[in-house]
Design an enzyme around this catalytic site. Structure first.
Site, PDB file in Angstrom:
ATOM      1  N   GLU A   1      47.907  47.249  41.406  1.00 31.31           N
ATOM      2  CA  GLU A   1      47.992  47.272  40.060  1.00 31.31           C
ATOM      3  C   GLU A   1      47.238  48.311  39.191  1.00 31.31           C
ATOM      4  OE1 GLU A   1      47.577  42.345  40.735  1.00 31.31           O
ATOM      5  OE2 GLU A   1      46.548  43.244  39.001  1.00 31.31           O
TER       6      GLU A   1
ATOM      7  N   CYS B   1      43.409  51.574  33.406  1.00 31.26           N
ATOM      8  CA  CYS B   1      42.527  51.022  34.493  1.00 31.26           C
ATOM      9  C   CYS B   1      43.218  51.119  35.634  1.00 31.26           C
ATOM     10  CB  CYS B   1      42.457  49.292  34.409  1.00 31.26           C
ATOM     11  SG  CYS B   1      41.598  48.478  35.466  1.00 31.26           S
TER      12      CYS B   1
ATOM     13  N   CYS C   1      40.357  44.470  48.782  1.00 35.00           N
ATOM     14  CA  CYS C   1      39.173  44.812  48.618  1.00 35.00           C
ATOM     15  C   CYS C   1      38.435  44.059  49.566  1.00 35.00           C
ATOM     16  CB  CYS C   1      38.320  44.750  47.487  1.00 35.00           C
ATOM     17  SG  CYS C   1      36.784  45.221  47.395  1.00 35.00           S
TER      18      CYS C   1
ATOM     19  N   CYS D   1      33.763  39.627  46.463  1.00 38.74           N
ATOM     20  CA  CYS D   1      32.989  38.892  45.383  1.00 38.74           C
ATOM     21  C   CYS D   1      33.695  37.481  45.016  1.00 38.74           C
ATOM     22  CB  CYS D   1      32.980  39.684  44.083  1.00 38.74           C
ATOM     23  SG  CYS D   1      32.132  41.513  44.490  1.00 38.74           S
TER      24      CYS D   1
ATOM     25  N   CYS E   1      36.438  37.188  42.310  1.00 36.68           N
ATOM     26  CA  CYS E   1      37.588  38.306  41.986  1.00 36.68           C
ATOM     27  C   CYS E   1      38.704  38.033  42.829  1.00 36.68           C
ATOM     28  CB  CYS E   1      36.957  39.538  42.521  1.00 36.68           C
ATOM     29  SG  CYS E   1      37.955  40.919  42.630  1.00 36.68           S
TER      30      CYS E   1
ATOM     31  N   CYS F   1      42.397  42.503  37.214  1.00 33.43           N
ATOM     32  CA  CYS F   1      43.363  43.258  38.160  1.00 33.43           C
ATOM     33  C   CYS F   1      43.091  42.345  39.316  1.00 33.43           C
ATOM     34  CB  CYS F   1      42.691  44.567  38.517  1.00 33.43           C
ATOM     35  SG  CYS F   1      43.659  45.863  37.651  1.00 33.43           S
TER      36      CYS F   1
HETATM   37  N1  SAH Z   1      34.920  46.974  42.786  1.00 27.46           N
HETATM   38  C1  SAH Z   1      34.572  47.630  41.506  1.00 27.46           C
HETATM   39  C2  SAH Z   1      35.583  47.970  40.500  1.00 27.46           C
HETATM   40  C3  SAH Z   1      36.834  47.010  40.358  1.00 27.46           C
HETATM   41  S1  SAH Z   1      36.402  45.516  39.932  1.00 27.46           S
HETATM   42  C4  SAH Z   1      33.703  46.724  40.945  1.00 27.46           C
HETATM   43  O1  SAH Z   1      33.509  45.683  41.387  1.00 27.46           O
HETATM   44  O2  SAH Z   1      33.030  47.334  39.988  1.00 27.46           O
HETATM   45  C5  SAH Z   1      35.996  45.873  38.117  1.00 27.46           C
HETATM   46  C6  SAH Z   1      35.567  44.698  37.270  1.00 27.46           C
HETATM   47  O3  SAH Z   1      36.294  43.565  37.109  1.00 27.46           O
HETATM   48  C7  SAH Z   1      34.212  44.325  37.801  1.00 27.46           C
HETATM   49  O4  SAH Z   1      33.208  44.321  36.905  1.00 27.46           O
HETATM   50  C8  SAH Z   1      34.623  42.909  38.461  1.00 27.46           C
HETATM   51  O5  SAH Z   1      33.463  42.428  38.592  1.00 27.46           O
HETATM   52  C9  SAH Z   1      35.441  42.577  37.365  1.00 27.46           C
HETATM   53  N2  SAH Z   1      36.072  41.252  37.770  1.00 27.46           N
HETATM   54  C10 SAH Z   1      36.761  40.930  38.857  1.00 27.46           C
HETATM   55  N3  SAH Z   1      37.135  39.582  38.788  1.00 27.46           N
HETATM   56  C11 SAH Z   1      37.137  39.294  37.636  1.00 27.46           C
HETATM   57  C12 SAH Z   1      37.496  38.014  36.893  1.00 27.46           C
HETATM   58  N4  SAH Z   1      38.055  36.986  37.563  1.00 27.46           N
HETATM   59  N5  SAH Z   1      37.019  37.894  35.425  1.00 27.46           N
HETATM   60  C13 SAH Z   1      36.664  38.872  34.860  1.00 27.46           C
HETATM   61  N6  SAH Z   1      36.079  40.007  35.626  1.00 27.46           N
HETATM   62  C14 SAH Z   1      36.330  40.308  36.755  1.00 27.46           C
HETATM   63 FE1  SF4 Z   2      35.934  44.318  45.536  1.00 29.07          FE
HETATM   64 FE2  SF4 Z   2      36.424  42.700  43.323  1.00 29.07          FE
HETATM   65 FE3  SF4 Z   2      33.982  42.615  44.160  1.00 29.07          FE
HETATM   66 FE4  SF4 Z   2      35.169  44.743  42.842  1.00 29.07          FE
HETATM   67  S1  SF4 Z   2      34.712  42.848  42.221  1.00 29.07           S
HETATM   68  S2  SF4 Z   2      33.650  44.899  44.828  1.00 29.07           S
HETATM   69  S3  SF4 Z   2      37.210  44.611  43.450  1.00 29.07           S
HETATM   70  S4  SF4 Z   2      35.863  41.951  45.401  1.00 29.07           S
END
Ligand code: SAH
Ligand code: SF4
Length: 360
Positions: A94, A107, A114, A118, A121, A338
């Site tokens: 995306e 973005c 990934c 987390c 996410c 995303c």
């Molecule tokens: N992997 C990298 C970059 C992609 S995620 C990272 O983790 O930084 C980009 C941002 O989106 C991160 O700060 C992540 O914590 C946030 N993010 C992921 N899922 C989310 C959600 N469901 N609601 C709000 N922010 C989210």
């Molecule tokens: Fe991966 Fe999502 Fe964690 Fe970023 S926030 S490192 S995309 S699992």
């Protein structure tokens, strides 16, 4: 055959110069080509009028310039546009275009899926498919600028789409170099942000390769909580991460700061006590804090923090002297964060029931 041809879309100026050298052509051709591709949006060698016919034929026989494909476009009422991009391998990623007052931020994704899982996410929930190549990364910026003539050019790029950019280091560096290149997109380092969950060896290496802005996805001020919601913390704990932030800052003049991202999840990481701990943890780091209300998605049990808790959390940090912003949650109706659109698509394919989306 065409799939054996080299795709020049992701080549930085230096790599293009090496390429022309390897085919016994002068170096200045790299400058001509890079402008055609990334400033004029031209992909067809035959349209490149300052390359002679022999050279164009030679290039056509060994190379191509090919961006990935836009599969779906989803527009929200506030102007945010989410693109579903199909890679040659069939994987989907995306990218999101976010117009604001003076800037248009893109973005972009660095990986399909990934591996880091987390807990909040949608991308992490899908698991890891593969790394994107440099052409697939810069191809997103190319598409955002040139796929529709009506589009105004992107002014800012954030690596905050799918994937962990620092675990796909070389293609991310190569594409960031192209974003900065004056003969390509000419974006200053302030306009390019790499967001990481905290891969410390690569944070330490980053400034040797390319000067970009850094965002750290912290989300918790204690190892106990961060181990749980950002599992890579078990490998690179908070003390190491803070050290890497300090090293990064030491490489540059005193004016630089890091962005700290903190997703606010109801009852998980949004208490006053944690806000105070966060302020203490960051007290020696030049940073600004970006609070992001959790964006819910199917299959997650988390909820967005309550508005008054969000305000309180922010106030504590502000009172401690931190510049603290609250990300406006945009694009909720198009599965804003995303990974959510791809997540939905995968689920619907599994269940053989396609959820209709507003596409244009
Ligand atoms: N992997 C990298 C970059 C992609 S995620 C990272 O983790 O930084 C980009 C941002 O989106 C991160 O700060 C992540 O914590 C946030 N993010 C992921 N899922 C989310 C959600 N469901 N609601 C709000 N922010 C989210
Ligand atoms: Fe991966 Fe999502 Fe964690 Fe970023 S926030 S490192 S995309 S699992």
């Amino acid at each position: 055959m065409s799939n054996k041809k080299v795709n020049l879309l992701g080549y930085s100026l230096k790599s293009l110069e090496d390429f022309f050298n390897s085919i016994e052509e002068p170096k200045f051709r790299a400058k001509q080509l890079i402008k055609w591709i990334h400033q004029k949006g031209v992909l067809d060698f035959d349209e490149m009028s300052d390359l002679n016919k022999n050279l164009r034929e030679k290039l056509k026989s060994i190379a191509l310039i090919k961006p990935p494909q836009i599969e779906e476009v989803h527009k929200s009422s506030e102007g945010t546009i989410k693109y579903l991009i199909k890679l040659e391998s069939g994987s989907m990623v995306e990218m999101v275009r976010i117009p604001e007052k003076k800037r248009i931020t893109l973005c972009i994704s660095s990986q399909a899926g990934c591996a880091l899982q987390c807990t909040f996410c949608a991308t992490g929930a899908q698991g890891f498919e593969r790394n994107l190549s440099a052409d697939e990364i810069i191809g997103q910026l190319w598409l955002a600028n040139f796929s529709d003539k009506k589009n105004s050019p992107i002014t800012n790029v954030v690596f905050m789409g799918m994937g962990e950019p620092l675990l796909n280091f070389i293609p991310v560096i190569e594409s960031a170099k192209l974003m900065k290149e004056q003969l390509a997109y000419g974006l200053s380092r302030k306009r390019i942000t790499v967001s990481t969950s905290g891969i410390t060896p690569q944070i330490d290496q980053l400034c040797d390769e390319v000067d970009v802005s850094l965002a750290i996805s912290l989300h918790a001020p204690t190892d106990q909580l961060r181990d749980e919601i950002v599992p890579i913390n078990k490998k690179y704990p908070i003390s190491e991460l803070i050290n890497s932030c300090k090293k990064y800052l030491l490489n540059y003049d005193g004016k630089r700061s890091i962005t700290i991202e903190y997703v606010l999840i109801d009852g998980v990481n949004d208490s006053e006590e944690l806000a105070i701990k966060l302020a203490k943890l960051l007290s020696n780091i030049s940073c600004k804090i970006n609070l992001i209300p959790f964006n819910p998605f199917d299959g997650s049990n988390y909820r967005r923090s309550k508005q008054n808790n969000i305000e309180e959390f922010k106030k504590i940090l502000m009172n401690k002297g931190f510049i603290t912003t609250l990300r406006v949650t945009r694009g909720d109706q198009i599965d804003g964060a995303c990974g959510q659109l791809v997540g939905k698509l995968k689920k619907s394919i599994k269940g053989k029931k396609l959820i209709p989306h507003k596409s244009i």
